[in-house]
Design an enzyme around this catalytic site. Sequence first.
Site, PDB file in Angstrom:
ATOM      1  N   PHE A 138     -11.991  -7.034  13.392  1.00 47.73           N
ATOM      2  CA  PHE A 138     -10.894  -7.495  12.545  1.00 47.73           C
ATOM      3  C   PHE A 138     -10.528  -6.414  11.529  1.00 47.73           C
ATOM      4  O   PHE A 138     -11.377  -5.897  10.821  1.00 47.73           O
ATOM      5  CB  PHE A 138     -11.296  -8.778  11.828  1.00 47.73           C
ATOM      6  CG  PHE A 138     -10.247  -9.291  10.881  1.00 47.73           C
ATOM      7  CD1 PHE A 138      -9.032  -9.783  11.358  1.00 47.73           C
ATOM      8  CD2 PHE A 138     -10.458  -9.271   9.515  1.00 47.73           C
ATOM      9  CE1 PHE A 138      -8.061 -10.247  10.487  1.00 47.73           C
ATOM     10  CE2 PHE A 138      -9.491  -9.729   8.627  1.00 47.73           C
ATOM     11  CZ  PHE A 138      -8.293 -10.224   9.121  1.00 47.73           C
ATOM     12  N   GLN A 139      -9.266  -6.073  11.482  1.00 44.37           N
ATOM     13  CA  GLN A 139      -8.706  -5.050  10.591  1.00 44.37           C
ATOM     14  C   GLN A 139      -9.370  -3.686  10.803  1.00 44.37           C
ATOM     15  O   GLN A 139      -9.531  -2.910   9.860  1.00 44.37           O
ATOM     16  CB  GLN A 139      -8.792  -5.473   9.125  1.00 44.37           C
ATOM     17  CG  GLN A 139      -7.836  -6.636   8.806  1.00 44.37           C
ATOM     18  CD  GLN A 139      -7.657  -6.896   7.330  1.00 44.37           C
ATOM     19  OE1 GLN A 139      -8.527  -6.602   6.519  1.00 44.37           O
ATOM     20  NE2 GLN A 139      -6.514  -7.468   6.969  1.00 44.37           N
ATOM     21  N   GLU A 161       0.814  -1.222   0.000  1.00 51.37           N
ATOM     22  CA  GLU A 161       0.000   0.000   0.000  1.00 51.37           C
ATOM     23  C   GLU A 161       0.844   1.268   0.000  1.00 51.37           C
ATOM     24  O   GLU A 161       0.428   2.293  -0.562  1.00 51.37           O
ATOM     25  CB  GLU A 161      -0.935   0.007   1.218  1.00 51.37           C
ATOM     26  CG  GLU A 161      -2.055  -1.022   1.143  1.00 51.37           C
ATOM     27  CD  GLU A 161      -1.705  -2.363   1.757  1.00 51.37           C
ATOM     28  OE1 GLU A 161      -2.611  -3.222   1.878  1.00 51.37           O
ATOM     29  OE2 GLU A 161      -0.513  -2.556   2.135  1.00 51.37           O
ATOM     30  N   LYS A 194     -17.900  -0.535   5.326  1.00 52.79           N
ATOM     31  CA  LYS A 194     -18.368  -1.519   4.347  1.00 52.79           C
ATOM     32  C   LYS A 194     -19.885  -1.472   4.169  1.00 52.79           C
ATOM     33  O   LYS A 194     -20.393  -1.636   3.042  1.00 52.79           O
ATOM     34  CB  LYS A 194     -17.926  -2.919   4.776  1.00 52.79           C
ATOM     35  CG  LYS A 194     -18.061  -3.960   3.671  1.00 52.79           C
ATOM     36  CD  LYS A 194     -17.362  -5.257   4.032  1.00 52.79           C
ATOM     37  CE  LYS A 194     -17.435  -6.256   2.885  1.00 52.79           C
ATOM     38  NZ  LYS A 194     -16.724  -7.533   3.223  1.00 52.79           N
ATOM     39  N   MET A 240      24.442   8.423   2.432  1.00 56.56           N
ATOM     40  CA  MET A 240      24.332   9.731   3.066  1.00 56.56           C
ATOM     41  C   MET A 240      24.558   9.631   4.566  1.00 56.56           C
ATOM     42  O   MET A 240      25.226  10.489   5.169  1.00 56.56           O
ATOM     43  CB  MET A 240      22.964  10.352   2.768  1.00 56.56           C
ATOM     44  CG  MET A 240      22.841  11.794   3.238  1.00 56.56           C
ATOM     45  SD  MET A 240      24.005  12.898   2.402  1.00 56.56           S
ATOM     46  CE  MET A 240      23.070  13.301   0.918  1.00 56.56           C
TER      47      MET A 240
END
Length: 584
Positions: free
Chosen positions: A114-115, A52, A164, A482
């Site tokens: 969940f999630q 993502e 949802k 760096m």
Amino acid sequence: MKRQMSGAKMIIQALKDQGVEVVFGYPGGAVLPIYDEIFLQNDIRHILVRHEQAAVHAAEGYARSTGKPGVVLVTSGPGATNAVTGMTDALLDSIPLVILTGQVPTFMIGNDAFQEADTVGITRPCTKHNWLVKDTDKLSEIIHEGFHIATSGRPGPVLIDIPKDVQFADGTYVPPKKVDTSRYQPQIKGDIEAITALVELMEQAERPILYTGGGVINSGPAASQLLRELADASGIPVTSTLMGLGAYPASGKNWLGMLGMHGLYEANLAMHGCDLMICVGARFDDRITGRVEDFSPHSKKAHIDIDPSSINKVVHTDIPIIGDIGHVLEDLLKIWKSRGRKVKKPAIGKWWKQIDEWRAVDCLAYKQEGKVIKPQYALERLEALTKGMDRYITTEVGQHQMWAAQFLGFDEPNRLMTSGGLGTMGYGHPSSLGVQLAHPDALVINISGEGSWLMNMQEMGTAVQYRLPAKQFILNNERLGMVRQWQELLHGERYSATWQEALPDFVKLAEAFGAKGIRVEDPADLDDAIMEMIRHDGPVIFDCLVEKHENCFPMIPSGAPHNEMLMGNAETQGVIGNTGAVLV
């Protein structure tokens, strides 16, 4: 007649009405209704990334190279939290994005489902605005408002969190033209009295400078054209931040190069010694200013910016002008021309003579000797062999990023995509895929170090799946360059955790993904290898083995003023001041 449809269908219709052609995303349970609607249509293309974070960076590359907003679709919980780095990157660099996230059903919010994650709470500090939509009837209006906010004023990312059950439920669709966007209408036109006062200072200035930033590019092509007209007609030197490269052409007669921590000697000393500094679409970032109290200490300062919160935030401004860069420059040119195009030509001629003396120091000088490729030489050859092509450059973050800014020339805006404010390693690879998708026939090259590139290496799968022929140009020094440089210069050469002992064979890695791998380690083979990379019609990993302990100079040490720089060439090793004397 009102149109009734499900929330998921409403989302796709809203994206179509906003002119969206591509969405970058990754599916999950909380966004399955939306993905089902994507499957049922052919107008919007979905690009399946492998992470993502990469979806957001790809959307950033798409947005920065086109001027259009990038769109991201991810699921709830870890889908949203994985996107946080990209959102923060876009916020700091003013990139317009619309991020759509799934959420657990409204009746489960707060139950640690969940999630489930508090996406709106988590992303409030790293978006321009965000929403949790609990009513399907409000969904289309919020999406249209989101596009307006993301692209108006100072651009940035917005997030819309969609449970949802809202996606499944039916609601009334509202088209964009019927949405009230009056709540957010940033000031576009600058104050004419302030612009006139700036023109009066331009007429009297003896050592003026234009300090330009990404705001010029964000304003659109007209702003870059107006900047060029102003600089060329007035004779005022132009320098730029990393994000502003290309707004004024690198081949232009008034170009000084990039300024700041790894900016050019002549640009930094001109900024330090000017008597009028005109800041156009930049925000006085700490990588630019060095020690703030010693930044451009002898100058009157004007600041043109569409974001009121940037004015006087870091550096006091004598003439603040709030407005869109294109509109303000247009009015400024009109007023300056109507007053006779006056500047102090003899004084500015003397100013240019001083600048030419600083240029003679040749702050980017290096020596390519022996059988080891210097990273500067690799980029110098890449520039020579691709100059004039329809070329877009993305970068990761580190030494290679600064060398790219120093050794590659950008004559047009929207040709460099890089992470400025957040300094996000892993940005360049997915960004290059977003750019390539937007410009399928162009040459897209991601300049990278091996450390940064490994952070989102999995996106080679995306490149191969969608036949995106972006080239991954890795300057491989087997070090986190760096950080290693800072450890050498500031921490007694104690190289703590900057040597990567287990690197992959990048050629075999490319082949494992179904792409082409090229490895080069001899300077004599470099040109042929670069041409082989360019001519290949698919994605390439180009593994360029370079000098392991090369440092990136010039460098302003942290907390030092602009006129104190560490120099790298043999003739000026040490710290050099504005008199040209070495201050070791």
